[in-house]
Design a protein around this motif. Structure first.
Motif, mmCIF file in Angstrom:
data_model
loop_
_atom_site.group_PDB
_atom_site.id
_atom_site.type_symbol
_atom_site.label_atom_id
_atom_site.label_comp_id
_atom_site.label_asym_id
_atom_site.label_seq_id
_atom_site.Cartn_x
_atom_site.Cartn_y
_atom_site.Cartn_z
ATOM 1 N N THR A 1 45.112 -38.676 -4.373
ATOM 2 C CA THR A 1 43.827 -39.501 -4.239
ATOM 3 C C THR A 1 42.997 -39.322 -3.097
ATOM 4 N N VAL A 2 43.889 -39.405 -2.201
ATOM 5 C CA VAL A 2 43.291 -39.565 -0.714
ATOM 6 C C VAL A 2 43.745 -38.352 0.191
ATOM 7 N N GLN A 3 43.703 -37.254 -0.322
ATOM 8 C CA GLN A 3 44.489 -35.958 0.277
ATOM 9 C C GLN A 3 43.829 -35.618 1.457
ATOM 10 N N ASP A 4 42.692 -35.474 1.654
ATOM 11 C CA ASP A 4 42.068 -35.085 2.916
ATOM 12 C C ASP A 4 41.930 -36.031 3.860
ATOM 13 N N GLN A 5 41.976 -37.216 3.694
ATOM 14 C CA GLN A 5 42.224 -38.520 4.718
ATOM 15 C C GLN A 5 43.609 -38.618 5.197
ATOM 16 N N TRP A 6 44.376 -38.529 4.248
ATOM 17 C CA TRP A 6 45.837 -38.573 4.575
ATOM 18 C C TRP A 6 46.513 -37.535 5.299
ATOM 19 N N ASP A 7 45.956 -36.275 5.071
ATOM 20 C CA ASP A 7 46.458 -35.075 5.983
ATOM 21 C C ASP A 7 45.891 -35.341 7.169
ATOM 22 N N GLY A 8 44.449 -35.680 7.381
ATOM 23 C CA GLY A 8 44.160 -35.739 8.634
ATOM 24 C C GLY A 8 44.687 -36.935 9.550
ATOM 25 N N ALA A 9 45.109 -37.974 8.960
ATOM 26 C CA ALA A 9 45.668 -39.176 9.775
ATOM 27 C C ALA A 9 47.140 -38.507 9.932
#
Length: 341
Positions: free
Chosen positions: A99-107
């Protein structure tokens, strides 16, 4: 009381030594197992499995590792955003990262968060299910296609000449996916797509069918109490095609509906980076706590049947599944948790 001068001096020295030793003793005590004096706040998400896991881990960290623990309200998007920007909450015990893949991968890339382990070791599940007793009576029904070819096995109670597929509750994302598959499989005419009205109504329909040992074809997901309570068989829905699924669930997609399995979403134990740095024992603990869909569904049955909240469901798990959770921790930690129960 009046002291002689020598006694006064001795008392002062003793008081000084005692006062000086208190912080060191307290620090050693707090860090011996937990590793940090900071409060470890754990996100209690809004769905039953994640809420129960939050309370299970909070109890073990508090009673077994002597951590200062707080349970805070959470949900996937706000919890992830807060963890990334503020380092709080410290732990998300069942984070669906898709659900939050882009934000999680960036973090992950910038080092503000870490993945400590798998929350659900075999991944979340979604799909179409039938009772095992129905499959035993009709062994040819093993896939969505073979179920669709046999509408008479699943007659609509209101129109027996057609089959009935119980859909996802209205307003949920899975309603779009299920409706798209109904269209892609060209089921209209031989089948009715039945909207249950709510999650509770869907559960009631499933429970009624199983109690009466009636056939039923229904959408469902796991881990859930329903799949823990009833022996349901997931039908083979073929390959999961992310692009097709994305279009099927996008109201603005103009492509015709396509056939795809529901994707399995990863569910991990996500954490703020400081947990790994300050509390390595805690980080190691969370690397071992993964449960299967079946195990989580089973623990949720207690809450469902007893109308128990997440805390009571967690306590029942700790009392009845000692052989399971005690493998996550050293023996001395397990003993402290058992004593606290």
């Amino acid at each position: 009381m009046i002291l002689k001068s020598g006694g006064i001096a001795a008392a002062i020295v003793l008081a000084f030594l005692s006062a000086a030793s208190i912080p060191a003793i307290a620090q050693d005590s707090s860090e011996s197992a937990c590793g940090t004096g900071r409060t470890i706040d754990i996100a209690e998400m809004t769905w039953p499995s994640a809420a129960a896991l939050a309370h299970i881990h909070a109890k073990i960290l508090e009673a077994g590792f002597d951590c200062d623990v707080a349970i805070v309200t959470g949900d996937t998007v706000p919890t992830t955003s807060s963890m990334v920007t503020r380092g709080s909450p410290a732990i998300a015990p069942e984070l669906w990262t898709s659900t939050v893949q882009d934000q999680w991968d960036g973090a992950l890339a910038d080092g503000s968060v870490v993945k400590l382990g798998e929350a659900i070791t075999d991944g979340t599940i979604e799909g179409w299910f039938i009772p095992r007793y129905t499959q035993e009576a009709h062994p040819e029904i093993v896939s969505a296609e073979t179920a669709i070819a046999n509408p008479s096995v699943f007659p609509d109670p209101e129109e027996s000449s057609q089959g009935r597929l119980y859909s996802c509750p209205p307003g949920w994302g899975c309603e779009l996916a299920t409706t798209a598959l109904f269209d892609a499989y060209d089921m209209d005419g031989a089948w009715n797509l039945f909207s249950p009205g709510s999650g509770g109504a869907l559960d009631a329909s499933i429970a009624r069918a199983f109690t009466r040992e009636e056939p039923i074809l229904f959408y469902y997901w796991g881990p859930t109490a329903i799949l823990g309570k009833f022996d349901a068989v997931a039908l083979d829905m073929g390959e999961s095609k992310p692009e097709v699924y994305a279009c099927n669930t996008d109201p603005n997609c103009n492509e015709p509906a396509g056939i795809t399995a529901y994707p399995s979403s990863p569910a991990i134990v996500g954490a703020a980076a400081w947990i790994g740095e300050e509390a390595p024992n805690v980080a190691e603990y969370f690397s071992k706590v993964g449960l299967t869909n079946a195990e989580i569904s089973e623990l949720l049955v207690y809450g469902d049947e007893n109308q128990a909240d997440a805390a009571a469901t967690a306590e029942n798990f700790l009392k009845t599944k000692e052989d399971l959770w005690s493998s996550w921790v050293p023996p001395e930690v397990a003993e402290k948790v058992k004593a606290s129960l």
